[in-house]
Scaffold this motif. Sequence first.
Motif, PDB file in Angstrom:
ATOM      1  N   PRO A  30      -1.606  -6.755  -9.208  1.00 29.73           N
ATOM      2  CA  PRO A  30      -2.810  -7.015  -8.421  1.00 29.73           C
ATOM      3  C   PRO A  30      -2.575  -6.851  -6.924  1.00 29.73           C
ATOM      4  N   ASN A  31      -1.301  -6.851  -6.494  1.00 30.30           N
ATOM      5  CA  ASN A  31      -1.001  -6.726  -5.058  1.00 30.30           C
ATOM      6  C   ASN A  31      -0.848  -5.278  -4.621  1.00 30.30           C
ATOM      7  N   PHE A  32      -1.055  -4.325  -5.552  1.00 31.51           N
ATOM      8  CA  PHE A  32      -0.796  -2.918  -5.243  1.00 31.51           C
ATOM      9  C   PHE A  32      -2.073  -2.140  -4.924  1.00 31.51           C
ATOM     10  N   LEU A  33      -1.998  -1.338  -3.870  1.00 34.86           N
ATOM     11  CA  LEU A  33      -3.091  -0.454  -3.482  1.00 34.86           C
ATOM     12  C   LEU A  33      -2.482   0.891  -3.138  1.00 34.86           C
ATOM     13  N   ARG A  34      -3.298   1.954  -3.133  1.00 34.79           N
ATOM     14  CA  ARG A  34      -2.741   3.237  -2.679  1.00 34.79           C
ATOM     15  C   ARG A  34      -3.794   4.077  -1.975  1.00 34.79           C
ATOM     16  N   THR A  35      -3.319   4.893  -1.057  1.00 37.05           N
ATOM     17  CA  THR A  35      -4.235   5.749  -0.304  1.00 37.05           C
ATOM     18  C   THR A  35      -4.126   7.189  -0.780  1.00 37.05           C
ATOM     19  N   ILE A  36      -3.750   7.364  -2.046  1.00 32.97           N
ATOM     20  CA  ILE A  36      -3.683   8.705  -2.622  1.00 32.97           C
ATOM     21  C   ILE A  36      -4.316   8.597  -3.998  1.00 32.97           C
ATOM     22  N   ALA A  37      -4.916   9.670  -4.453  1.00 31.66           N
ATOM     23  CA  ALA A  37      -5.562   9.628  -5.761  1.00 31.66           C
ATOM     24  C   ALA A  37      -4.503   9.625  -6.852  1.00 31.66           C
ATOM     25  N   SER A  38      -4.762   8.938  -7.961  1.00 38.65           N
ATOM     26  CA  SER A  38      -3.783   8.891  -9.039  1.00 38.65           C
ATOM     27  C   SER A  38      -3.834  10.200  -9.826  1.00 38.65           C
ATOM     28  N   ASP A  39      -2.785  10.448 -10.605  1.00 36.15           N
ATOM     29  CA  ASP A  39      -2.651  11.721 -11.306  1.00 36.15           C
ATOM     30  C   ASP A  39      -3.839  12.061 -12.194  1.00 36.15           C
ATOM     31  N   ASP A  40      -4.406  11.052 -12.826  1.00 38.52           N
ATOM     32  CA  ASP A  40      -5.475  11.368 -13.768  1.00 38.52           C
ATOM     33  C   ASP A  40      -6.823  11.605 -13.082  1.00 38.52           C
ATOM     34  N   ALA A  41      -6.905  11.266 -11.786  1.00 37.77           N
ATOM     35  CA  ALA A  41      -8.183  11.447 -11.087  1.00 37.77           C
ATOM     36  C   ALA A  41      -8.606  12.909 -11.115  1.00 37.77           C
ATOM     37  N   GLN A  42      -7.601  13.777 -11.059  1.00 38.46           N
ATOM     38  CA  GLN A  42      -7.894  15.201 -11.050  1.00 38.46           C
ATOM     39  C   GLN A  42      -8.488  15.666 -12.379  1.00 38.46           C
ATOM     40  N   ALA A  43      -7.891  15.177 -13.483  1.00 43.85           N
ATOM     41  CA  ALA A  43      -8.402  15.542 -14.800  1.00 43.85           C
ATOM     42  C   ALA A  43      -9.817  15.000 -14.977  1.00 43.85           C
ATOM     43  N   VAL A  44     -10.045  13.797 -14.456  1.00 44.14           N
ATOM     44  CA  VAL A  44     -11.378  13.194 -14.548  1.00 44.14           C
ATOM     45  C   VAL A  44     -12.400  14.098 -13.855  1.00 44.14           C
ATOM     46  N   ILE A  96       0.857  -1.190   0.000  1.00 39.97           N
ATOM     47  CA  ILE A  96       0.000   0.000   0.000  1.00 39.97           C
ATOM     48  C   ILE A  96       0.887   1.232   0.000  1.00 39.97           C
ATOM     49  N   SER A  97       0.835   2.015  -1.076  1.00 40.66           N
ATOM     50  CA  SER A  97       1.651   3.225  -1.133  1.00 40.66           C
ATOM     51  C   SER A  97       0.841   4.428  -0.660  1.00 40.66           C
ATOM     52  N   PRO A  98       1.449   5.283   0.165  1.00 44.12           N
ATOM     53  CA  PRO A  98       0.755   6.503   0.571  1.00 44.12           C
ATOM     54  C   PRO A  98       0.934   7.639  -0.427  1.00 44.12           C
ATOM     55  N   SER A  99       1.759   7.454  -1.460  1.00 48.96           N
ATOM     56  CA  SER A  99       2.141   8.626  -2.248  1.00 48.96           C
ATOM     57  C   SER A  99       2.401   8.387  -3.728  1.00 48.96           C
ATOM     58  N   ALA A 100       2.480   7.132  -4.189  1.00 56.31           N
ATOM     59  CA  ALA A 100       2.815   6.908  -5.603  1.00 56.31           C
ATOM     60  C   ALA A 100       1.578   7.180  -6.461  1.00 56.31           C
ATOM     61  N   THR A 101       1.641   8.239  -7.290  1.00 54.51           N
ATOM     62  CA  THR A 101       0.435   8.685  -7.999  1.00 54.51           C
ATOM     63  C   THR A 101       0.404   8.308  -9.470  1.00 54.51           C
ATOM     64  N   SER A 102       1.449   7.671  -9.979  1.00 55.46           N
ATOM     65  CA  SER A 102       1.489   7.364 -11.410  1.00 55.46           C
ATOM     66  C   SER A 102       0.294   6.483 -11.803  1.00 55.46           C
ATOM     67  N   PRO A 103      -0.529   6.912 -12.780  1.00 62.21           N
ATOM     68  CA  PRO A 103      -1.757   6.177 -13.095  1.00 62.21           C
ATOM     69  C   PRO A 103      -1.563   4.695 -13.442  1.00 62.21           C
ATOM     70  N   THR A 150      -2.001   1.322 -11.043  1.00 61.74           N
ATOM     71  CA  THR A 150      -3.259   0.615 -10.824  1.00 61.74           C
ATOM     72  C   THR A 150      -3.965   0.318 -12.134  1.00 61.74           C
ATOM     73  N   LYS A 151      -3.919   1.263 -13.067  1.00 58.41           N
ATOM     74  CA  LYS A 151      -4.715   1.143 -14.295  1.00 58.41           C
ATOM     75  C   LYS A 151      -4.244   0.003 -15.191  1.00 58.41           C
ATOM     76  N   SER A 152      -2.941  -0.300 -15.169  1.00 55.81           N
ATOM     77  CA  SER A 152      -2.427  -1.297 -16.099  1.00 55.81           C
ATOM     78  C   SER A 152      -2.893  -2.704 -15.743  1.00 55.81           C
ATOM     79  N   GLY A 153      -3.222  -2.934 -14.467  1.00 55.44           N
ATOM     80  CA  GLY A 153      -3.629  -4.275 -14.059  1.00 55.44           C
ATOM     81  C   GLY A 153      -2.470  -5.229 -13.881  1.00 55.44           C
TER      82      GLY A 153
END
Lengths: 302, 394
Positions: free
Chosen positions: B161-175, B145-152, B155-158
Amino acid sequence: MGFDYFFKLFIGGLTKGSIYALIAIGYTMVYGIIGLINFAHGEVYMIGAFTALIVAGILSVLNLPMFAVLMIAVVIAMIFSAGYGFTLEKIAYKPLRNAPRLSALISAIGMSIFLQNYVLLAQTSNFLPYPDMIPDFAFLEPIKQTLRTTQLIILVVTAIVMILLTLLIKFTKIGKAMRATSQDRVMAMLTGVNVNRVISVTFVIGSSIAALGGVLICSHTGRTHFYIGFLVGIKAFVAAVLGGIGSIPGAVLGSFVLGFTESFGAGYISSDYEDVFAFVILILILTFRPDGILGKSTKQKA
Amino acid sequence: MKKTVLIMLVLLIGITLVFTSCGKKEADVAEEAKVVEEAKVVEEAKVVETIKIGVAGAHTGDLASYGLPSVNAVELVVANVNAAGGIDGKMIKLVIEDDQCKPEIATNTAAKLVGEDVVAVIGHICSGATKAALDIYNESKIVVISPSATSPPLTKSGDYPNFLRTIASDDAQAVLQVDFALNVLESKKIAVLHDKGDYGKGLAEFAKAGIEESSAEVVLFEGVTPGAVDYSAVINKIAQVGADAVIYGGYHPEAAQLIGGMRAQGLDIPFIGCDGVKDATFIAVAGDDAEGVYATAPVDTTSNLIAVKAGKEHLAEYGEEYGAFFLNAYAAALAIVNAIDVANSTDYDAIMAALKSEYVETPIGNISFDERGDAIGVGFAVYQVKNGKFSQLD
């Protein structure tokens, strides 16, 4: 993309050209007289803008009319910047007048970095809001999409400065001395021209025009920063080279060519490539006219 | 003559100094990076059974200030849990490893943590280092679980599967920018501008892609030149193409100049900035023109009760205010502790299932994780300048 759009871009180009011209004049005058590229000129422009900002801040407690504030701020900014230009020449360039050109150039770059950091430390590294010293004219309200008040003021002031400068150089004694020094410094000295004085006057005039430009441009953009002199300085330098460095009409013409190129390039193609257009036109013109549009061909003696 | 000139010069410079020093002075107090001993064992295990959790990130080097707050956060959470008797009687033991935010070191860090048999890892901090380390964890089935890695793509690539994050990814803002323009402002023709920088252009490209998937149209996609004296050409262009909203990716100085120019030329369409614009300096520089400008930025969680409590704990324990990503790391630690507790096991699949089904109260809100590993309930909000201040819209 009708005529209306074309006209808007034309006005935009004219504004940009005028802005570059106010600064390019300083570059070209100094180059014409002592053959030095004064890289600290952009910083003198920035200091002019900051001085006016401080003066306007102090005057704001007096509740003077905006026009009076503007006038006082501009005059004090011009005097201060002229002082800086004068000092700059005495400290950084005069001792190196007979040194190789490269030494003076390094000295100029050093002064540029020094002045930037001086303002950074004495003021702030943040962007500062610039006071609205130029009130919007009511008669421009219906056409503000095409011509803003600040644009009109920049255009008018640039035109006045150009006319006064031409008169100064053509018809006054100091103007004659400047032309003489520019043509041949040693010969001018032999005929009794006080070359040191001529050089100082050149720096004073160039710097005060740059300060005027600084106040007008920052009023137009609405912000200022210690780094503004560098980017505008580079563009104005390009404009001066484009027109033929050393020639005042050349600097003005070069500035307008650059301003129009950027404005139309950004308007009709893409502003992504604004700087690309500016430098492509520089390369094109220098390829066909290595001395610039109005530059005199100077053959280097072997 | 020469002497008088010299005296004048000295006076002139002196006067200038007096005037200019009236200006603002900001003394940025440099935060000294704390050196954390590598592989520091926080809590000596007193009971036989312990659960090991790894903490990885930059703890030394240039980016240490990004990584150290997360170590503090996890230490605080673990201290609380252990003080309360651990997870079903099992104490948590932390294994702290430094990666200096360098991908080549991160792989070693990951190998060490795998060797220590950690159940889960909180980290890494930088996207590049995280990406490099993830394959190693993935092979050993360790939750990260990363608190800070924001590169989309993380998570998006799939791929992870063992990766989670507690920060929004970079593209969430554009969305969010696009969603706001389309659904709240009901814009149909949107101009997307950026400052040609990595951050601004990246954001603008995500926004452009988002608009193109909808029924609306990107009427203009252009970069403005930072530091240019006049933006009238690009402003004329916005008017010419008939845009009914502007989405901007970049920082506040250009945004302030753009909005000033737009309003001066009578172009009153909505302007949607990003977190580079949501800055007090933007309002100071743009003045009255800033009024009504929208900007997306992370949801303000500083008044969250758990965040306030975590801040007090940090102050009591370390004697200073917390740093970057502290709350995100605190949330990650709470989430993993809760998941192990709920799953009642240290089995990878059980923990993963718990993480993706359970909601946890954290300093950054009530969160869970979606299928891809992005946190649900963490993200950006739209702010608007009202009366000279950014206020969050509901």
